[in-house]
Design a protein around this motif. Structure first.
Motif, short mmCIF file in Angstrom:
data_model
loop_
_atom_site.label_atom_id
_atom_site.label_comp_id
_atom_site.label_asym_id
_atom_site.label_seq_id
_atom_site.Cartn_x
_atom_site.Cartn_y
_atom_site.Cartn_z
N THR A 239 -11.07 9.16 107.25
CA THR A 239 -12.36 9.59 107.83
C THR A 239 -12.95 10.77 107.05
OG1 THR A 239 -11.31 11.08 109.41
CG2 THR A 239 -11.79 8.84 110.18
N TRP A 240 -12.16 11.42 106.22
CA TRP A 240 -12.68 12.50 105.39
C TRP A 240 -13.13 11.95 104.02
CZ3 TRP A 240 -11.36 18.18 106.17
CH2 TRP A 240 -11.06 18.44 107.52
N GLY A 241 -13.13 10.63 103.90
CA GLY A 241 -13.66 9.99 102.70
C GLY A 241 -12.71 9.88 101.53
N TYR A 242 -11.42 10.04 101.77
CA TYR A 242 -10.45 9.91 100.69
C TYR A 242 -10.05 8.44 100.52
CZ TYR A 242 -9.82 14.96 100.35
OH TYR A 242 -10.03 16.30 100.15
N SER A 243 -9.82 8.00 99.27
CA SER A 243 -9.43 6.62 99.02
C SER A 243 -7.94 6.56 98.70
CB SER A 243 -10.19 6.06 97.82
OG SER A 243 -11.55 6.34 97.95
N PHE A 244 -7.25 5.65 99.36
CA PHE A 244 -5.81 5.50 99.11
C PHE A 244 -5.54 4.67 97.86
CE2 PHE A 244 -5.47 7.27 103.24
CZ PHE A 244 -4.23 7.86 103.27
N ILE A 245 -4.52 5.07 97.11
CA ILE A 245 -4.15 4.34 95.91
C ILE A 245 -2.63 4.20 95.84
CG2 ILE A 245 -6.13 4.99 94.50
CD1 ILE A 245 -4.21 7.09 93.23
N GLU A 246 -2.18 3.31 94.94
CA GLU A 246 -0.75 3.18 94.65
C GLU A 246 -0.54 3.36 93.16
OE1 GLU A 246 0.36 -0.65 96.13
OE2 GLU A 246 0.93 0.14 98.09
N THR A 247 0.60 3.89 92.79
CA THR A 247 0.95 3.99 91.37
C THR A 247 2.35 3.41 91.21
OG1 THR A 247 2.01 6.15 91.54
CG2 THR A 247 -0.37 6.14 91.14
N TYR B 108 -2.52 9.14 99.16
CA TYR B 108 -1.39 8.23 98.99
C TYR B 108 -0.43 8.34 100.17
CZ TYR B 108 0.81 12.60 97.61
OH TYR B 108 1.26 13.89 97.61
N ALA B 109 0.32 7.27 100.37
CA ALA B 109 1.48 7.30 101.27
C ALA B 109 2.54 6.55 100.47
CB ALA B 109 1.16 6.60 102.57
N ALA B 110 3.49 7.24 99.92
CA ALA B 110 4.40 6.60 98.97
C ALA B 110 5.77 7.26 98.97
CB ALA B 110 3.81 6.65 97.57
N GLN C 53 6.15 10.45 101.25
CA GLN C 53 5.20 11.54 101.38
C GLN C 53 3.81 10.97 101.65
OE1 GLN C 53 5.37 13.64 97.62
NE2 GLN C 53 6.71 15.19 98.49
N VAL C 54 3.08 11.65 102.53
CA VAL C 54 1.66 11.33 102.71
C VAL C 54 0.90 12.54 102.19
CG1 VAL C 54 -0.17 10.82 104.36
CG2 VAL C 54 2.15 9.94 104.74
N GLY C 55 -0.10 12.30 101.35
CA GLY C 55 -0.82 13.45 100.80
C GLY C 55 -2.14 13.09 100.18
N VAL C 56 -2.83 14.10 99.71
CA VAL C 56 -4.12 13.89 99.04
C VAL C 56 -4.17 14.71 97.75
CG1 VAL C 56 -5.25 13.65 101.29
CG2 VAL C 56 -5.43 15.81 100.06
N GLU C 57 -5.02 14.27 96.82
CA GLU C 57 -5.34 15.05 95.63
C GLU C 57 -6.86 15.10 95.53
OE1 GLU C 57 -2.79 16.40 94.35
OE2 GLU C 57 -1.15 15.04 94.85
N TYR C 58 -7.38 16.31 95.37
CA TYR C 58 -8.82 16.51 95.30
C TYR C 58 -9.07 17.09 93.91
CZ TYR C 58 -13.37 18.48 96.85
OH TYR C 58 -14.69 18.83 96.98
N ILE C 59 -9.63 16.23 93.02
CA ILE C 59 -9.69 16.57 91.60
C ILE C 59 -11.12 16.83 91.16
CG2 ILE C 59 -9.23 15.65 89.27
CD1 ILE C 59 -6.97 13.97 90.74
N GLY C 60 -11.32 17.89 90.39
CA GLY C 60 -12.61 18.13 89.77
C GLY C 60 -13.48 19.17 90.46
#
Lengths: 392, 214
Positions: free
Chosen positions: A36-44, A104-106, A124-131
């Motif tokens: 809801t804060w507009g973050y997109s989940f990804i996998e690596t 991510y949740a990974a 871990q569940v977390g976010v990265e806010y880049i730039g």
């Protein structure tokens, strides 16, 4: 060494149904808030090159799981998600000047040195806010973490914020030598305040400088710490760090979460890539760190794309520990049928499943111990015999 | 909010108790002689647990005890993730290398017996010496006498045990006193109560220091 039949590699664990349900509920609660804060989940990928991601990670080398691929390259099981996301952001997603919000949740992997039972793989569940290098980014990440934890049901927790730039500037101004700064910072990192004080007293310093170093340990508390730190800041870098914290505090106040937050100017993290604001979160009933985060403005440069960035990560296993037993209130029904009434039983199950209910469909001949089997369900429906009424 | 304090049984216990009393804590006298392992002192909002000295850091690291009193020797050996807040300056002693007089380390198979394998290993590695560390759980002085190892690494307080067994101290490794330690989560979640305890103990340590000087 003999390996027992049911044994798993050191620190690896199975997740059984009840724990899995609890874990999924917590993960989903946090993910919903983050989305809801507009973050997109990804996998690596689980595996990365040691030379790139392994080297960029802040996890100690002896904690990495390493293996070789067929060409002889050294691979690592990812020890954290920040370094892989930095690699991904630098190579594909990040366009200069456009802040990027990823989540991510990974599972991550860290070999444990002590007491083999400690998890070596955990989610871990977390976010990265880049730039975005502004304090709004730091405030958003910290507040989002608090909101996500609250959404997961956590009440009794506290976030401690520090600024590594402040510590480094203070130490460098007085000690003038990276080696000596490192020695002193190590005492803080090891939480050895006795050693820190003794070391400071043993250094040939003016009484003013000695007091500045000793006072660092007492600069902790609420928003008033900023004002206190401000009066003691002598260098430009220290002042800038304190200004950042002042702004951060004001922004966090807008989110209305300052009651969950404390400041500690002596906070030093085990993650070495932090460059500015950093924070840790602790919860009642868990003796260990629940999660942490901070600003890492130099990590993306390791992937040739310099950019400011900040983020947080929370350990799901410790969050589960903090919240205690799962509250599983969804019931499961079991329909036990005999072969001649399979069609009827399936129609009933399908009907209930359409409504979103959980149904187990079980042929009666497949059950060895009826009492033990039925005991694990909230409700049992029998569709047995030639024709007749259902028994409950 | 009750604070749980992990106390080491044995040598340090009595001195730690005296210090707590000097810090103004009203502690019942039967604490020292009780066989109970968990004792509540409700009017001070404290719960004491009594543990083996080596285990105090473990209880505190896991957070089942918020704070504790542990020797620096144990902290060095165990390397646990806890705050080392105060030097209580009680139970002073030191870690040393000892052996029989006029003996050399075995040239082919040098061996060191100790209760502190981690400290001993680090110490000899720092010296660039390759030795085999043999872990014992007590009566370490026996090892050189019976030929298990030429050297031991152990705690020395008065030196009497060494002397009575005909051993001599060869190198001093590090000075040891008892420390006040705090669990990292309790340090944040119970900061007021712990800060107060630190202040009261600091005052008691200073007072005890003045008494010793006079």
């Amino acid at each position: 060494m003999r390996v027992f039949m049911f044994e798993k590699p050191l620190g690896m664990r199975d997740t059984l149904p009840d724990v899995y349900k609890t874990k999924r509920a917590l993960r989903e609660a946090m993910m919903k808030e983050i989305e809801t804060w507009g973050y997109s989940f990804i996998e690596t990928p689980t595996l990365e090159y040691d030379e790139t991601v392994g080297a960029a990670s802040a996890i100690l080398d002896q904690q990495l799981f390493k293996l070789l691929d067929r060409e002889g390259h050294t691979l690592v099981l990812r020890p954290d998600m920040t370094a892989p996301i930095a690699r991904l952001a630098a190579s594909k997603l990040y366009k200069e000047g456009c802040p990027l919000r990823l989540a991510y949740a990974a599972n991550v992997f860290r070999a444990q040195q002590r007491e083999g039972g400690r998890p070596a793989e955990f989610e871990q569940v977390g976010v990265e806010y880049i730039g975005d290098g502004t304090m709004y980014a730091d405030a958003e990440v910290i507040s989002l973490m608090i909101f996500a934890l609250k959404r997961a049901g956590l009440r009794d927790f506290t976030v401690t914020i520090g600024h590594i730039g402040y510590v480094d500037a203070l130490f460098f101004d007085i000690l003038r030598h990276e080696q000596r700064v490192e020695t002193l910072r190590r005492f803080l990192y090891e939480k050895n305040y006795v050693g820190y004080r003794e070391h400071v007293k043993s250094l040939p310093l003016s009484s003013i400088d000695r007091d500045r170093l000793l006072r660092l340990l007492t600069l902790r508390g609420g928003g008033e710490v900023v004002a206190e730190a401000k009066t003691f800041a002598t260098t430009e870098v220290e002042r800038r760090a304190v200004d950042e914290l002042e702004l951060l505090w004001a922004h966090i106040n807008q989110y209305g979460v300052t009651d969950m937050v404390k400041l500690d100017m002596s906070l030093v993290s085990h993650m070495s890539y932090y460059t500015g604001v950093l924070f840790e979160v602790y919860a009642k009933n868990v003796g260990f760190l629940l999660g942490n985060g901070g600003r890492y403005d130099e990590l993306l440069a390791k992937f040739h794309r310099p950019s400011p960035a900040t983020g947080f990560s929370v350990r799901l296993d410790r969050l589960m520990e903090a919240l205690g037993e799962g509250r599983n209130d969804e019931k499961t029904t079991c329909i036990i049928f005999s072969q001649e009434r399979f069609a009827e039983a399936y129609a009933k199950a399908a009907e209930m499943r359409r409504k979103g209910e959980k149904v187990v469909l079980q042929q009666v001949a497949g059950i060895q111990d009826m009492d033990q089997f039925t005991a694990s369900f909230d409700d049992v429906v029998y569709v047995l015999g030639k024709r007749g009424k259902d028994e409950r | 909010m009750m604070l749980t304090v992990a106390m080491p049984k044995g040598r340090i216990f009595t001195e730690a108790l005296v210090l707590l009393k000097q810090a103004g804590y009203e502690i019942p006298d039967d604490l020292e002689h009780s066989r109970k392992l968990m004792i509540d002192v409700p009017n001070e909002q404290l719960r004491f647990i009594l543990a083996k000295p080596m285990d105090v850091v473990t209880y505190v690291e896991h957070g089942v005890a918020d704070v504790g009193i542990a020797g620096k020797d144990v902290l060095l050996e165990e390397e646990r993730d806890v705050y080392e807040m105060l030097d209580l300056r009680i139970s002073p002693c030191y870690l040393a290398v000892a052996g029989l007089p006029n003996t050399r380390v075995h040239p082919i198979a040098p061996r060191v017996a100790t209760k502190y394998p981690n400290i001993a290993s680090t110490y000899f590695r720092e010296q660039g010496e390759q030795v085999e560390i043999i872990k014992l759980n007590g009566s370490v002085e026996l090892a050189p006498l019976i030929g298990l190892a030429e050297r031991i690494v152990d705690i020395v307080s008065t030196g009497r045990t060494l002397k009575e067994n005909g051993l001599v101290e060869l190198e001093r490794i590090v000075d040891v006193t008892s420390r006040f330690i705090v669990n990292p989560v309790s340090y944040r979640m119970q900061d007021r109560a712990i800060e107060q305890m630190v202040d009261r103990l600091t005052y008691a340590i200073e007072k005890a220091g003045e008494c010793n000087e006079n």
